[in-house]
Design a protein around this motif. Sequence first.
Motif, PDB file in Angstrom:
ATOM      1  N   GLN A   1       1.044  -1.534  -0.260  1.00 60.84           N
ATOM      2  CA  GLN A   1       0.272   0.099  -0.247  1.00 60.84           C
ATOM      3  C   GLN A   1       1.160   1.327  -0.012  1.00 60.84           C
ATOM      4  O   GLN A   1       0.379   2.028  -0.488  1.00 60.84           O
TER       5      GLN A   1
ATOM      6  N   HIS B   1     -11.496   7.657   4.741  1.00 64.42           N
ATOM      7  CA  HIS B   1     -10.802   6.850   5.221  1.00 64.42           C
ATOM      8  C   HIS B   1     -11.207   8.014   6.389  1.00 64.42           C
ATOM      9  O   HIS B   1     -10.780   9.425   6.799  1.00 64.42           O
TER      10      HIS B   1
ATOM     11  N   GLU C   1      -4.371   6.527  -4.830  1.00 64.37           N
ATOM     12  CA  GLU C   1      -3.344   5.003  -5.080  1.00 64.37           C
ATOM     13  C   GLU C   1      -3.312   5.083  -6.984  1.00 64.37           C
ATOM     14  O   GLU C   1      -4.272   6.123  -7.521  1.00 64.37           O
TER      15      GLU C   1
ATOM     16  N   ARG D   1     -15.957   4.112   4.648  1.00 69.50           N
ATOM     17  CA  ARG D   1     -15.163   4.185   4.204  1.00 69.50           C
ATOM     18  C   ARG D   1     -14.945   4.110   2.920  1.00 69.50           C
ATOM     19  O   ARG D   1     -16.302   2.313   2.534  1.00 69.50           O
TER      20      ARG D   1
ATOM     21  N   ARG E   1      -9.463   6.409  -2.389  1.00 72.23           N
ATOM     22  CA  ARG E   1      -9.584   5.882  -0.706  1.00 72.23           C
ATOM     23  C   ARG E   1      -9.813   7.222   0.632  1.00 72.23           C
ATOM     24  O   ARG E   1      -8.863   7.761   1.072  1.00 72.23           O
TER      25      ARG E   1
ATOM     26  N   ALA F   1     -13.586   3.178  -1.652  1.00 73.38           N
ATOM     27  CA  ALA F   1     -12.852   3.078  -1.959  1.00 73.38           C
ATOM     28  C   ALA F   1     -13.349   2.697  -3.483  1.00 73.38           C
ATOM     29  O   ALA F   1     -14.350   1.737  -3.720  1.00 73.38           O
ATOM     30  N   ARG F   2     -12.234   3.587  -4.894  1.00 64.98           N
ATOM     31  CA  ARG F   2     -13.226   3.568  -6.127  1.00 64.98           C
ATOM     32  C   ARG F   2     -12.552   4.075  -6.843  1.00 64.98           C
ATOM     33  O   ARG F   2     -11.658   5.388  -6.211  1.00 64.98           O
TER      34      ARG F   2
END
Length: 475
Positions: A4, A81, A96, A60, A79, A62-63
């Motif tokens: 990560q 959080h 990312e 959370r 992401r 994430a996409r």
Amino acid sequence: MNRQQSLLAARGLTDDRDRLLTADDPLAELHESCGGSLPGTLAVPELLDLVRQGRKMGLRIAREFSAFDGAEMVSGFVRIHPLGEERGGGCEVLVENWQRAPQPEVNSHDLADKIDAIDRASAEVTARLDPRQKMQFLTSTAADAAELQDAVAAAPSKAWTEYVELRGVAHQQPLHWRLLDGANCTIPGSARDWRVRLIPLGPASGAPRGFELLMVADEPLGVLDATDDAEEETAHSRLIGSALTPVLRQPIARIIANAETIRTRLAGPLRAEYSEYAGNIASAGQHLSGMLDDLADLEVVEADGFTTAKEKVDLADAAKRAAGILGVRAHDRGISFEFSNPEKPVVAIGEFRRVLQILINLIGNAVAYSPENSTVTVTTRIADNGAGQVSVLDQGAGVDPDQALRIFEKFERLGRDSDGGNDSGSGLGLYISRRLALVMDGDLEVAVPGDAVSGSDDAGANTGAEFRLTLPLSS
């Protein structure tokens, strides 16, 4: 270093008001290129929406995301959080696989076609003009455009600008069509403002052969209230056609437009499955829009005292116009039209726009129910009973005697096999078309096995469905 950490390209922190407080250079640069400042409200709309969702729901997220920074498309995997109230109520943003790519070129022709399609779906008044911008026929689904329809019916063939009042245009009319496309106007009997679209017909090069006139209202027509018990039943029966149809038309048009924008990736890169979902949404919206049109027409043809104008209509010319309107749909399925016309024009008595409406329905069904790369035959002739007749013959599965008994009933959908996927209509098109034919002192029939078909003495030669519109001849 774990996986990560090796993929991490940018990190930022937001507060409980979605302000970006700190950010690594790539995220800070994107935020500032979108008009933001540090600290300040997160200026990347795609990221701001995700941050708000994560903060409000405490979940959370994430996409994938993509955004335009003014020069390039930026994409990555984000992401979100949520940090919780004890840590300030904001969110940690981790991006990312940060990538940059040139903005995809938008085909200006395709974009113009999309805009035209949106306006067609939103228009409550449509008309066809000749090359000199003179009115040929006009159709409206708006209750407050009745006075305009009456004016056109009473004095046809004038320049369209004589029926409306243009706003901000003081020059002698008609101007060149490009100067009038997009103009604002008011129409008699309507308190709403209208926007005009003029779409040229014919090849892109050379002078237009005519124009498609669209009038789009700036707001939907309000729902009418029933004020007493005596009017309540009538108000309910007219609810969908007169009240809900205009109110729903524009929201549905926006759904279609937004779904098409997503499907064609005009708003940015998108995964293939989401583009397919958007295409399904657009198709469903177009189906719903068509059903609204049918319901509005249903109310009109079932109204007490409904009549049509008595005009001279060249049936062969009307059939060719209907086929021309459906030309793109036919081309997409590889379907060609074959016209069989007598030497002398067959001129009937009826209302041109209603005859055209019937023929568009018949030829549209023939295109939908014919196999790909087949032929739809349109024949104009004098029938045995001395009436003018147009028959439309497809090469589909045909109609059996049992189906023929029910095919013109209200809401009847017989489930004929359709390569074009048109087996989920409202079941009103043929019902409305036959009602219109009867009001014009004519009829609409379907041929079944055993009937003689167009131009053939062999009853068994009819492998498709043949619909025949008959109207009284002009003396």
